[in-house]
Design an enzyme around this catalytic site. Structure first.
Site, PDB file in Angstrom:
ATOM      1  N   HIS A  49       0.861  -1.154   0.016  1.00 28.21           N
ATOM      2  CA  HIS A  49      -0.010   0.020  -0.020  1.00 28.21           C
ATOM      3  C   HIS A  49       0.879   1.127   0.068  1.00 28.21           C
ATOM      4  O   HIS A  49       0.566   2.217   0.719  1.00 28.21           O
ATOM      5  CB  HIS A  49      -1.017   0.023   1.290  1.00 28.21           C
ATOM      6  N   SER A 145      -2.722 -10.481  -7.718  1.00 27.33           N
ATOM      7  CA  SER A 145      -2.749  -9.670  -8.920  1.00 27.33           C
ATOM      8  C   SER A 145      -3.409 -10.043 -10.083  1.00 27.33           C
ATOM      9  O   SER A 145      -2.869  -9.880 -11.220  1.00 27.33           O
ATOM     10  CB  SER A 145      -1.335  -8.971  -8.973  1.00 27.33           C
ATOM     11  N   SER A 146      -4.152 -11.378 -10.070  1.00 26.77           N
ATOM     12  CA  SER A 146      -5.075 -11.776 -11.168  1.00 26.77           C
ATOM     13  C   SER A 146      -5.560 -10.901 -11.966  1.00 26.77           C
ATOM     14  O   SER A 146      -5.568 -10.879 -13.350  1.00 26.77           O
ATOM     15  CB  SER A 146      -6.197 -12.696 -10.732  1.00 26.77           C
ATOM     16  N   ASP A 190       1.697  -3.668  -9.718  1.00 22.89           N
ATOM     17  CA  ASP A 190       1.150  -4.976 -10.386  1.00 22.89           C
ATOM     18  C   ASP A 190       1.647  -4.848 -11.725  1.00 22.89           C
ATOM     19  O   ASP A 190       2.094  -5.774 -12.361  1.00 22.89           O
ATOM     20  CB  ASP A 190      -0.142  -5.095  -9.999  1.00 22.89           C
ATOM     21  N   LYS A 234     -11.064  -5.894  -5.196  1.00 19.31           N
ATOM     22  CA  LYS A 234     -10.771  -4.508  -4.892  1.00 19.31           C
ATOM     23  C   LYS A 234     -11.721  -3.619  -5.667  1.00 19.31           C
ATOM     24  O   LYS A 234     -12.079  -2.653  -4.851  1.00 19.31           O
ATOM     25  CB  LYS A 234      -9.273  -4.353  -5.516  1.00 19.31           C
TER      26      LYS A 234
END
Length: 458
Positions: A49, A145-146, A190, A234
């Site tokens: 973050h 992080s797909s 990412d 997210k």
């Protein structure tokens, strides 16, 4: 490092996954793919973050990835299908404006983010027609992080299908920007690691300008990923964007306290640069200026000298408009502390002291405590899993990715890997039937993988 994503020749028949994807594509569309593209997921070893606050992060690509088979045609459509039957097909006209519904974050909208990013970059009024089948091996909503890998793969596919050329850095920046169409205000880590990764090494990713530096991980230890089996999307939740907003407000408050014009400052790193201060000095400033009790809208408006309307339009995002309380002290303290831990982690890797694994493990443990207590982006299951990992032989363990679910990453001495896996399996996964069913894709060792590439059949 080559500047453009590589194009590799490969024997499809020798690769079970690609062979299966080709067969699915042929049965779906009645033709063979013209090319394949892949983009990897990632695990962030430390630096959670803080990318959207302007600070460096330290991820590595994992072997799990998004793979897409593609044909280019004059159908006037982009046709999307997924090798997993639980995800429905979708098609859109190449001449229509691409609409992305942030309130309904379906898998194909992430793909369309990448398409739209390339379309806007090159001003393409009419995109090439494409038929695509997507296959993913990254567990969804796991913090690996797909979704960003899907956006990156799509951007790469769209660039290639429309016969354009871009560097890895340009693609990473476009994909980071275009993922915001789905409502996630990410910082670019990412997408950067998905394109800039190289097999065998982690990367320090720096922003403004974007660059990646090799980080050699210590011999004698491996990284094990374990999924707590709590999913967090997210784009479908406001948790993530709430933290972005709190950091943005903290930026303004710290700048104001030091008489710096805060109107153009949006990231905590910008305040540090403006003040020419060290991270330790920024932590002292947070302790001096920001009180630990939550701030109200009224108090923030009063300090910054802005109206409630300005507060809503200039500082809040679309899905954070109903926020009334803001924990500025805790969020800023986490960011500056975590930014320092990233630099310490790289320094240990570079200097290779005899007790490198112990030092790195301590930094990972401090990172998790900060994510849990100051940033409040963990969850009870993740905390339990991290505790089990440490008890089972890890020298360091922490949440990775956005948090509120998803995965932990643990540093484990190579000689203890088998006993570690068995202990975590028995203590966390097997007692719960749902977790036990997910264990095979939820607990694995990962080596640093390579970045996005295009494959052509030999």
């Amino acid at each position: 490092m080559a500047t453009n994503p590589p194009k590799l020749k490969t024997k499809i028949a020798a690769n079970e996954r690609m062979k299966s994807l080709k067969e699915t594509f042929e049965s779906k569309y009645g033709e063979s793919p013209l090319f394949y593209a892949f983009a990897p997921g990632r695990v962030n070893l430390i630096g959670e973050h803080i990318d959207y606050c302007g600070y460096s992060v330290l991820p590595m690509a994992i072997e799990q990835n998004i793979l897409t088979a593609v044909s280019v045609n004059d159908s006037g459509k982009i046709q999307l299908a997924n090798a997993n039957p639980k995800y429905k097909d979708f098609s859109v006209s190449c001449s229509e404006e691409i609409a992305i519904d942030r309130d309904d974050p379906q898998w194909y909208y992430y793909f369309l983010c990448g398409v739209k990013g390339i379309q806007e970059k090159f001003g393409l009024n009419h995109l090439a027609g494409m038929s695509c089948v997507v296959d993913g091996t990254i567990p969804p909503s796991s913090g690996l992080s797909s979704s960003s890998a899907l956006v990156c793969c799509s951007g790469l596919v769209t660039m290639e299908a429309n016969q354009k050329s871009l560097s890895k850095v340009a693609l990473a920046e476009i994909c980071a920007k275009s993922e915001r169409y789905i409502g996630t205000e990410g910082g670019g880590m990412d997408q950067s690691i998905s394109f800039l990764a190289e097999a065998g090494t982690a990367k320090l990713i720096e922003f403004q300008p974007l660059r990646a530096t090799d980080v050699k991980l210590p011999d004698g230890a491996v990284f094990v990923i374990s999924n707590c089996c709590v999913e967090m999307n997210k784009a479908a939740s406001s948790h993530y964007n709430i933290r972005v907003v709190e950091c943005r407000i903290a930026t303004k408050m710290l700048a104001q306290a030091r008489g710096v014009d805060s109107s153009r400052l949006l990231k905590l790193a910008h305040v540090q640069m403006e003040l020419k201060a060290s991270l330790e000095e920024m932590l002292a400033l947070v302790a001096e200026v920001l009180h630990p009790e939550p701030y109200s809208r009224e108090e923030i408006c009063k300090v910054l000298g802005i109206t409630s309307e300005q507060f809503s339009t200039e500082l809040l995002s679309a899905n954070t408009q109903d926020m009334t309380q803001f924990k500025l002290h805790q969020r800023a303290k986490h960011v500056y502390g975590e930014a320092a831990r990233v630099l310490q982690f790289k320094s240990v890797c570079d200097s290779e002291p005899a007790d490198a694994t112990r030092l790195l493990g301590e930094l990972m443990n401090q990172s998790h405590a900060s994510c849990r207590d100051l940033y409040e982006c963990s969850c009870p299951e993740l905390d339990q899993l991290v505790d089990i990992c440490l008890k089972s032989g890890a020298v360091g363990s922490r949440l990775t990715g956005a948090g509120w679910g998803g995965c932990a990453v643990s540093m484990v001495p190579s000689k203890k890997v088998e006993s570690f896996l068995q202990a975590v399996r028995e203590e966390y996964y097997l007692p719960d039937p749902r977790r036990a069913a997910m264990e095979k894709q939820s607990l694995f060792v990962s080596k640093p993988g390579g970045g996005a590439a295009i494959f052509l059949e030999e």
